[in-house]
Design a protein around this motif. Structure first.
Motif, PDB file in Angstrom:
ATOM      1  N   PHE A   1     -36.623 -19.268 -25.120  1.00 56.43           N
ATOM      2  CA  PHE A   1     -36.015 -20.528 -25.522  1.00 56.43           C
ATOM      3  C   PHE A   1     -34.982 -20.443 -26.433  1.00 56.43           C
ATOM      4  CE2 PHE A   1     -36.277 -23.099 -30.304  1.00 56.43           C
ATOM      5  CZ  PHE A   1     -37.053 -24.582 -29.202  1.00 56.43           C
ATOM      6  N   GLY A   2     -34.546 -19.568 -27.172  1.00 49.55           N
ATOM      7  CA  GLY A   2     -33.038 -19.899 -28.355  1.00 49.55           C
ATOM      8  C   GLY A   2     -31.718 -19.757 -27.379  1.00 49.55           C
ATOM      9  N   GLU A   3     -31.710 -18.857 -26.111  1.00 49.76           N
ATOM     10  CA  GLU A   3     -30.635 -18.962 -25.673  1.00 49.76           C
ATOM     11  C   GLU A   3     -30.563 -20.026 -24.721  1.00 49.76           C
ATOM     12  OE1 GLU A   3     -33.110 -16.580 -26.087  1.00 49.76           O
ATOM     13  OE2 GLU A   3     -31.511 -14.721 -26.592  1.00 49.76           O
ATOM     14  N   PRO A   4     -31.661 -20.402 -24.433  1.00 47.64           N
ATOM     15  CA  PRO A   4     -31.025 -21.624 -22.694  1.00 47.64           C
ATOM     16  C   PRO A   4     -31.090 -22.844 -23.798  1.00 47.64           C
ATOM     17  CG  PRO A   4     -33.345 -20.978 -23.125  1.00 47.64           C
ATOM     18  CD  PRO A   4     -33.007 -19.576 -23.451  1.00 47.64           C
ATOM     19  N   LEU A   5     -31.453 -23.119 -25.065  1.00 47.05           N
ATOM     20  CA  LEU A   5     -31.513 -23.943 -25.987  1.00 47.05           C
ATOM     21  C   LEU A   5     -30.051 -23.903 -26.238  1.00 47.05           C
ATOM     22  CD1 LEU A   5     -32.423 -26.472 -27.453  1.00 47.05           C
ATOM     23  CD2 LEU A   5     -32.506 -24.819 -29.655  1.00 47.05           C
ATOM     24  N   LEU A   6     -29.504 -23.162 -26.673  1.00 48.01           N
ATOM     25  CA  LEU A   6     -27.939 -22.872 -28.012  1.00 48.01           C
ATOM     26  C   LEU A   6     -26.915 -23.209 -26.744  1.00 48.01           C
ATOM     27  CD1 LEU A   6     -29.275 -20.894 -30.737  1.00 48.01           C
ATOM     28  CD2 LEU A   6     -28.290 -23.660 -31.009  1.00 48.01           C
ATOM     29  N   PHE A   7     -27.398 -22.640 -25.932  1.00 51.55           N
ATOM     30  CA  PHE A   7     -26.024 -22.479 -24.573  1.00 51.55           C
ATOM     31  C   PHE A   7     -25.137 -23.561 -24.584  1.00 51.55           C
ATOM     32  CE2 PHE A   7     -23.987 -21.833 -20.276  1.00 51.55           C
ATOM     33  CZ  PHE A   7     -23.797 -20.185 -20.594  1.00 51.55           C
ATOM     34  N   GLU A   8     -26.015 -24.440 -24.362  1.00 52.11           N
ATOM     35  CA  GLU A   8     -25.188 -26.272 -24.276  1.00 52.11           C
ATOM     36  C   GLU A   8     -25.756 -26.955 -25.064  1.00 52.11           C
ATOM     37  OE1 GLU A   8     -23.943 -29.200 -20.513  1.00 52.11           O
ATOM     38  OE2 GLU A   8     -25.906 -27.749 -20.581  1.00 52.11           O
ATOM     39  N   GLY A   9     -26.745 -26.774 -26.254  1.00 57.80           N
ATOM     40  CA  GLY A   9     -26.724 -27.398 -26.743  1.00 57.80           C
ATOM     41  C   GLY A   9     -28.143 -28.610 -26.378  1.00 57.80           C
ATOM     42  N   SER A  10     -28.610 -28.024 -25.389  1.00 61.40           N
ATOM     43  CA  SER A  10     -29.385 -29.327 -24.891  1.00 61.40           C
ATOM     44  C   SER A  10     -30.424 -28.865 -24.173  1.00 61.40           C
ATOM     45  CB  SER A  10     -28.037 -29.678 -23.489  1.00 61.40           C
ATOM     46  OG  SER A  10     -29.480 -30.384 -22.733  1.00 61.40           O
ATOM     47  N   MET A  11     -31.491 -30.002 -24.908  1.00 59.82           N
ATOM     48  CA  MET A  11     -33.112 -29.367 -24.835  1.00 59.82           C
ATOM     49  C   MET A  11     -33.677 -29.494 -22.982  1.00 59.82           C
ATOM     50  SD  MET A  11     -35.259 -31.948 -27.623  1.00 59.82           S
ATOM     51  CE  MET A  11     -34.188 -32.903 -27.498  1.00 59.82           C
ATOM     52  N   SER A  12     -32.611 -30.699 -22.675  1.00 60.01           N
ATOM     53  CA  SER A  12     -33.331 -30.637 -21.106  1.00 60.01           C
ATOM     54  C   SER A  12     -32.453 -29.010 -20.084  1.00 60.01           C
ATOM     55  CB  SER A  12     -32.768 -31.698 -19.964  1.00 60.01           C
ATOM     56  OG  SER A  12     -30.850 -31.494 -20.374  1.00 60.01           O
ATOM     57  N   GLY A  13     -31.965 -27.992 -20.880  1.00 62.65           N
ATOM     58  CA  GLY A  13     -31.001 -27.460 -20.104  1.00 62.65           C
ATOM     59  C   GLY A  13     -30.510 -27.443 -19.144  1.00 62.65           C
ATOM     60  N   GLY A  14     -29.320 -28.131 -19.202  1.00 60.21           N
ATOM     61  CA  GLY A  14     -27.999 -28.615 -18.581  1.00 60.21           C
ATOM     62  C   GLY A  14     -28.431 -30.423 -17.907  1.00 60.21           C
ATOM     63  N   ILE A  15     -27.707 -30.585 -17.312  1.00 61.90           N
ATOM     64  CA  ILE A  15     -27.315 -32.020 -16.955  1.00 61.90           C
ATOM     65  C   ILE A  15     -29.114 -32.197 -15.602  1.00 61.90           C
ATOM     66  CG2 ILE A  15     -24.944 -32.421 -17.482  1.00 61.90           C
ATOM     67  CD1 ILE A  15     -24.615 -31.510 -14.602  1.00 61.90           C
ATOM     68  N   SER A  16     -29.136 -31.011 -14.674  1.00 64.37           N
ATOM     69  CA  SER A  16     -30.275 -30.894 -14.048  1.00 64.37           C
ATOM     70  C   SER A  16     -31.173 -30.550 -14.254  1.00 64.37           C
ATOM     71  CB  SER A  16     -29.351 -30.970 -12.798  1.00 64.37           C
ATOM     72  OG  SER A  16     -28.712 -29.568 -12.346  1.00 64.37           O
ATOM     73  N   HIS A  17     -31.355 -29.620 -15.569  1.00 66.76           N
ATOM     74  CA  HIS A  17     -32.684 -28.837 -15.760  1.00 66.76           C
ATOM     75  C   HIS A  17     -32.226 -27.581 -15.308  1.00 66.76           C
ATOM     76  CE1 HIS A  17     -34.968 -32.375 -18.173  1.00 66.76           C
ATOM     77  NE2 HIS A  17     -34.335 -32.253 -16.785  1.00 66.76           N
ATOM     78  N   GLN A  18     -30.943 -27.019 -14.445  1.00 66.68           N
ATOM     79  CA  GLN A  18     -30.745 -25.885 -13.704  1.00 66.68           C
ATOM     80  C   GLN A  18     -31.261 -24.534 -15.048  1.00 66.68           C
ATOM     81  OE1 GLN A  18     -28.790 -28.563 -14.924  1.00 66.68           O
ATOM     82  NE2 GLN A  18     -26.633 -26.858 -16.224  1.00 66.68           N
ATOM     83  N   TYR A  19     -31.444 -24.594 -15.933  1.00 65.02           N
ATOM     84  CA  TYR A  19     -31.640 -23.326 -16.677  1.00 65.02           C
ATOM     85  C   TYR A  19     -32.771 -23.391 -17.632  1.00 65.02           C
ATOM     86  CZ  TYR A  19     -28.304 -24.863 -20.242  1.00 65.02           C
ATOM     87  OH  TYR A  19     -27.411 -25.547 -20.877  1.00 65.02           O
TER      88      TYR A  19
END
Length: 335
Positions: free
Chosen positions: A265-283
């Motif tokens: 949870f923490g790493e993908p949330l803070l990597f770009e600061g988006s709950m969606s995991g990137g613009i296309s939910h890629q991560y």
């Protein structure tokens, strides 16, 4: 009886009962009376009293939230009006399985888990094998490999986000020196998943290495001496002595890493600061998808359903790992 006759009688033999003039009764016998009964009751109840704090905390913070989450997953609950609950049955689960983003997050959880777990455990095993030899400064090296684990998730992720920056990141700078074009680590599907996996690898490799090292040091040294006498090289010793001796430890680390990858949870949330995991939910992982549904879209009932799906998934994966390990152990024992 006269003092003379008492002196002639001499001391009473050991184990003899009380003499004619000895006072007996509840007030003098330590094994009789309310105090003795209280001591006997405490001896019987003390083991349960010692373990009661653990079970109390487990019931309050473990079992009750788990059961209450299952209860909430059957209702429509919104964050703004959490006191109003509308019965939906399994509708939260059917809506979840009909959502394409759920399957995307499930796939991302699996791929990021593989990308982070397999290299992590392989590197940890090699590092532990190196530390098992007598090296100068072994204590310092063992402490150093554990430092990434002590680093907070937020600090590590923010640093790696800067390293994987597209325009001014150190990784792209090094790639440019080799002659390749810069990589957009936050937009590409494979690139972003590799970047997130690298954070997990960096944080947990040293931790697993020390677990493997403890397992290696529990292997009897006589086995290595016998293998050396038979002419086995160090590589052969590693394959035929170290790995079989580490099988229970490897199973443990695989199970723990599988649970951690499912809950990422923490790493993908803070990597770009988006709950969606990137613009296309890629991560976007399952943990991030649950957070988005509950605290982004305010659907607490659906978030509870996602939590239970994650719980069932963890149980299935752990069961599969344990079954594979048991079959391998039986096959090895049958040879």
């Amino acid at each position: 009886m006269s003092p003379t006759s008492t002196a002639k009688a001499g001391p009473r033999p050991a184990g003899a009962g009380p003499g004619p003039g000895t006072r007996t009764g509840p007030g003098t016998d330590p094994d009789v009376g309310p105090a003795a009964a209280l001591r006997r009751s405490w001896r019987k109840a003390s083991p349960y009293a010692y373990v009661a704090p653990f079970f109390t905390l487990f019931l309050a913070f473990g079992l009750f939230p788990l059961l209450y989450t299952a209860f909430v997953s059957l209702y429509r609950v919104e964050l703004q009006t959490s006191g109003e609950m509308e019965w939906r049955g399994i509708a939260n689960y059917t809506a979840l399985f009909a959502d394409d983003y759920f399957w995307i997050s499930l796939r991302n959880t699996f791929t990021i888990g593989v990308l982070s777990t397999v290299p992590q455990l392989a590197m940890a095993l090699g590092l532990a094998h190196l530390l098992n030899y007598k090296l100068r400064g072994r204590t310092f090296i063992r402490t150093a490999v554990l430092l990434p684990y002590a680093t907070s998730v937020a600090a590590a992720t923010l640093v790696f986000a800067q390293l994987f920056g597209r325009d001014f990141g150190l990784i792209n700078y090094v790639i440019g020196l080799v002659g390749f074009d810069p990589v957009d680590w936050q937009t590409g599907t494979v690139a972003s998943q590799i970047a997130v996996s690298s954070i997990v690898i960096w944080r947990w490799t040293g931790y697993n290495a020390l677990i493997y090292l403890a397992g290696m040091q529990s292997i009897p040294h006589e086995l290595y001496e016998a293998a050396e006498i038979d002419g086995a090289s160090r590589w052969r010793q590693f394959l035929h002595v170290t790995l079989p001796g580490l099988r229970p430890t490897i199973v443990f680390t695989v199970i723990v890493s599988t649970i951690g990858a499912t809950q990422l949870f923490g790493e993908p949330l803070l990597f770009e600061g988006s709950m969606s995991g990137g613009i296309s939910h890629q991560y976007q992982t399952l943990g991030l998808y649950m957070y988005e549904q509950g605290w982004g879209f305010f659907h607490l009932g659906r978030a509870a359903a996602i939590a239970w799906v994650m719980f069932v998934l963890i149980v299935v994966l752990v069961g599969v790992n344990a079954l594979i390990a048991r079959r391998r152990a039986r096959k090895e024992a049958g040879r």
